[in-house]
Write an enzyme that holds these catalytic residues in place. Structure first.
Site, PDB file in Angstrom:
ATOM      1  N   THR B 182      58.726 -40.103 -68.715  1.00 52.13           N
ATOM      2  CA  THR B 182      59.346 -39.635 -67.431  1.00 52.13           C
ATOM      3  C   THR B 182      60.094 -38.315 -68.091  1.00 52.13           C
ATOM      4  O   THR B 182      60.459 -38.583 -69.079  1.00 52.13           O
ATOM      5  CB  THR B 182      60.090 -40.286 -66.701  1.00 52.13           C
ATOM      6  OG1 THR B 182      59.559 -41.689 -66.439  1.00 52.13           O
ATOM      7  CG2 THR B 182      60.630 -39.690 -65.281  1.00 52.13           C
ATOM      8  N   ARG B 210      49.464 -45.625 -57.024  1.00 52.81           N
ATOM      9  CA  ARG B 210      50.694 -46.422 -57.242  1.00 52.81           C
ATOM     10  C   ARG B 210      52.019 -45.146 -57.322  1.00 52.81           C
ATOM     11  O   ARG B 210      51.666 -44.027 -58.027  1.00 52.81           O
ATOM     12  CB  ARG B 210      50.612 -46.992 -58.781  1.00 52.81           C
ATOM     13  CG  ARG B 210      51.927 -47.589 -58.994  1.00 52.81           C
ATOM     14  CD  ARG B 210      52.595 -46.973 -60.107  1.00 52.81           C
ATOM     15  NE  ARG B 210      53.866 -47.461 -60.860  1.00 52.81           N
ATOM     16  CZ  ARG B 210      54.584 -46.886 -61.745  1.00 52.81           C
ATOM     17  NH1 ARG B 210      54.374 -45.722 -61.993  1.00 52.81           N
ATOM     18  NH2 ARG B 210      55.427 -47.593 -62.087  1.00 52.81           N
ATOM     19  N   GLY B 212      55.879 -44.791 -58.441  1.00 53.89           N
ATOM     20  CA  GLY B 212      57.048 -45.366 -59.103  1.00 53.89           C
ATOM     21  C   GLY B 212      58.230 -44.991 -58.556  1.00 53.89           C
ATOM     22  O   GLY B 212      58.272 -44.457 -57.515  1.00 53.89           O
ATOM     23  N   TYR B 235      60.555 -48.690 -66.666  1.00 45.41           N
ATOM     24  CA  TYR B 235      59.454 -49.313 -65.601  1.00 45.41           C
ATOM     25  C   TYR B 235      59.828 -49.279 -64.211  1.00 45.41           C
ATOM     26  O   TYR B 235      60.866 -49.947 -63.530  1.00 45.41           O
ATOM     27  CB  TYR B 235      59.401 -50.930 -66.095  1.00 45.41           C
ATOM     28  CG  TYR B 235      58.476 -51.641 -65.536  1.00 45.41           C
ATOM     29  CD1 TYR B 235      56.961 -51.677 -66.040  1.00 45.41           C
ATOM     30  CD2 TYR B 235      58.460 -52.479 -64.348  1.00 45.41           C
ATOM     31  CE1 TYR B 235      56.005 -52.163 -65.552  1.00 45.41           C
ATOM     32  CE2 TYR B 235      57.353 -52.997 -63.863  1.00 45.41           C
ATOM     33  CZ  TYR B 235      56.193 -53.055 -64.479  1.00 45.41           C
ATOM     34  OH  TYR B 235      55.068 -53.478 -64.003  1.00 45.41           O
TER      35      TYR B 235
END
Lengths: 314, 314
Positions: B182, B210, B212, B235
């Site tokens: 990231t 998905r 995040g 995560y």
């Protein structure tokens, strides 16, 4: 330690909606539906069902009732389509599942529940969420299930109003308030576990792909056994910027407030920081029920510590 | 009152990545890039640019550098596609903009910036976000801009690993850590305003749709002039469940901790509640810089109170 042996449940059917509630017949329909769904939730809780199971059941029933802007009763976006958002959270371990911008799903809350329990992710959106629904064996529901004459008329009205909306004070506009429909449920079960669920069709005439607070953990939905369970309804962007669910939970954890105090302090924060528009329902770890709102109305009901079910509009 | 007349800036390029950093050549490339981008940010801040402008500039440069998993260097999802998430937040008024699951946008952070400044929404996703990009005159970038040989090889490796990943301890797996790329930037300008930006290509081989933590206000990104600016990497689901940005901000507001103390307490909370995996960078209202991590590495750099630029890997 939290005392056990009793259960609490709160549900809501949106903030605003002044116009609808002025009609005694409509008000009575809301009252009956809220009461009926609370009693369904009571059955789950009394038979030893979990808070998670209870909020999933209540949210599903609210989605199925075309009175409310979620599931079947979802409003239409700028393209005349239904795009729904939903999320569920388990206060036992902070596990959560969310879906956003899903079409042709009768019960988005159940899809969110599957995301929580069957995927390694918290949030799946749009086509990816539908692909996952397919893998879970959740069938798509045809368009005509959602497209009620009321919702089509409402979109036409909103499109007309768009041309003049700048002349209005948004906060006082009843049409504007009408747009803030959402449903939600928060519960504490007999063993003290908490859970929360929120689901919505969003705002009438909203942009395609606009995601509000409902599927955002910490904004439209939050549950932590250490503190409380929260579901929000209102102008989604205000909640997304202030994370009202997490704020109320943090006020309990960091300032050792109870749920009622934290809800009041959370609403103060919401007003002070963003002049927020909307309301919240909260069940705390001890089973205390509270609600806070900055709009004139909040359609909600509650069962506090196994007592009789109550319905309130403000 | 916060003192003015100095500026602070922190940027990060992801957590984990042990394997890459073992190679001195790669480590040196990371170091040079972080240093170069910090100095770009300094120019903006020294010439009186806002914190918002600074984080947008730094995030854009990080997106443009194929070293990092965002923008040009984004990893590929299960379908071999790039789907990117980004968000930006202005601590002056908590205004925020986010996009999720967008394809063929060279700089998702700039699209998020447009959502903040030109729409009434906080979050637009997938096709709806691309439709908005089109309205803003942001052109789509062809696939080959993103599909570097490294990313294609990495996806093939991840697909192979998927078959054996259950044998691994995820936290210790270097391949797993490698996935958590990231980029982010947080800044305090000369007048004391704060802002934060985060952008990502997500996880290698992730499910389509998905989302995040990066585009979630309060999770991957948060900024409030009253407290601090935060960007997270790791995560994503762990951050979404704990809202780490909002947690650190609330620790400052509700427990009157400074940014360094709140970062440490936030990381403790992150570990205690969800055994969280990842790291954060934080600039507080006084310009203090801090970072916290539960992974072995966090690629980051900082300029504290107008001092010289520093680069750190842990």
């Amino acid at each position: 330690m939290a005392e056990n042996g009793h259960y609490s449940l709160m549900i809501h059917g949106g903030a605003g909606m002044l116009e609808s509630l002025k009609d005694p017949k409509t008000a009575s329909r809301y009252r009956q539906s809220i009461h009926r769904i609370l009693e369904h939730g009571r059955e789950v809780l009394e038979s030893g069902g979990s808070a998670l199971q209870t909020v999933a059941t209540c949210a599903t029933l609210l989605e199925d009732d075309p009175l409310f802007n979620a599931g079947r009763g979802s409003v239409l976006n700028e393209l005349g389509k239904v795009e729904m958002d939903a999320a569920i959270m388990d206060g036992r371990d902070l596990s959560a599942g969310a879906v956003a911008a899903v079409q042709n799903i009768a019960n988005p809350i159940q899809l969110a529940h599957q995301v929580m329990s069957k995927s390694e992710h918290v949030m799946l959106i749009a086509e990816g969420a539908l692909r996952f629904a397919d893998q879970c064996g959740i069938e798509q529901t045809p368009d005509n299930y959602f497209y009620t004459p009321e919702r089509i008329a409402q979109l036409e009205q909103a499109r007309l109003n768009d041309k003049i909306v700048l002349d209005h004070d948004e906060t006082d506009s009843e049409d504007e308030a009408q747009k803030y429909g959402t449903i939600g449920a928060v519960a504490r079960d007999l063993t003290g576990n908490l859970a929360a669920a929120t689901s919505t069709g969003g705002m009438v005439n909203k942009s395609m792909g606009r995601v509000g607070d409902s599927p955002i953990v910490g904004a439209g939905v939050y549950a932590d056994n250490e503190t409380c369970a929260v579901s929000a309804t209102g102008y989604g962007e205000d909640f997304m910027r202030t994370l009202i669910g997490k704020t109320i939970s943090d006020l309990m954890l960091m300032k050792t407030l109870d749920g009622v105090q934290a809800t009041a302090a959370g609403i103060d924060y919401f007003k002070r920081k963003v002049q927020g528009r909307g309301g919240v329902i909260v069940v705390d770890k001890n089973g205390q029920c509270s609600r806070g709102l900055t709009t004139k109305k909040l359609i909600h009901g509650w069962i506090e510590k196994s007592a009789e079910s109550m319905v309130g509009f403000d």
